[in-house]
Design a protein around this motif. Structure first.
Motif: not given
Length: 203
Positions: A10-23, A58-64
């Motif tokens: 769930e955190a992966l999906a949310r973070a990939a969508g731009g959710d900073a708290e999930a990241f 880089a992780i945040h950028r490439d997460l999607p």
């Protein structure tokens, strides 16, 4: 009533969508491991902090683009290691003059002139003075800096961090046979370039 924290998926999906708290939820459990791994490569806490921040970006950028073929921690780890190695490589290029003496031990093709047993040396009963120990450490770091990124990563993880071949292969995304090959070449590289310094020390 408190809500349960999101699962990693769930955190992966949310973070990939731009959710900073999930990241933050996603990466927080792995930060000590990621930082310590970078620190072992760079050696300086301040440098490791900077490299970790760059790696997290880089992780945040490439997460999607993360496809889930490996554990998130393994994927993030590889990004951190690569970032640390690139930073070290850039610094090596600025310190070429400091290691020019090592070039004399290479043949015209850039390979060691000869190979042999890995040379041991003592830092206890037969240890040199503190200055000489510092010089030995500095020389060894200079040699590590001249290894290829792939060989240096394997050498550090196996001989300095004592990881298993299986774990190294998983973390770096290669086979165990490749890990052993790179480690063998890294040890020979270190041995050949440390030989003149070690043998030349006063007894």
């Amino acid at each position: 009533m408190s809500t349960a924290p999101p699962s990693e998926a769930e955190a992966l999906a949310r973070a990939a969508g731009g959710d900073a708290e999930a990241f933050e939820t996603l990466v927080s459990p792995h930060l000590p491991m990621l930082y310590n791994s970078i620190l072992r490569i760079l050696g300086e806490p301040a440098d490791a902090q900077d490299a970790l921040q760059e790696a997290l970006l880089a992780i945040h950028r490439d997460l999607p683009r993360f496809e889930g073929r490996s554990a998130f921690s393994s994927w993030a780890y590889r990004i951190c290691i690569n970032n640390a190695l690139m930073l070290r490589r850039s610094r090596v290029r600025r310190r070429e003059d400091a290691v020019e003496d090592l070039m004399s031990q290479e043949g015209d093709d850039g390979r060691p002139r000869e190979t042999g047993a890995f040379l041991p040396w003592s830092t206890e009963a037969e240890a040199p003075a503190e200055l000489e120990r510092a010089e030995l450490r500095a020389k060894m770091m200079a040699v590590l800096n001249r290894m290829s990124d792939a060989q240096r990563a394997v050498f550090i993880l196996r001989d300095l961090e004592d990881w298993t071949y299986e774990d190294i292969a998983e973390r770096l995304g290669v086979t165990q046979a490749v890990v052993r090959q790179r480690l063998h070449r890294a040890r020979l590289f270190l041995q050949e370039r440390m030989r003149p310094f070690v043998l030349g020390r006063p007894r």
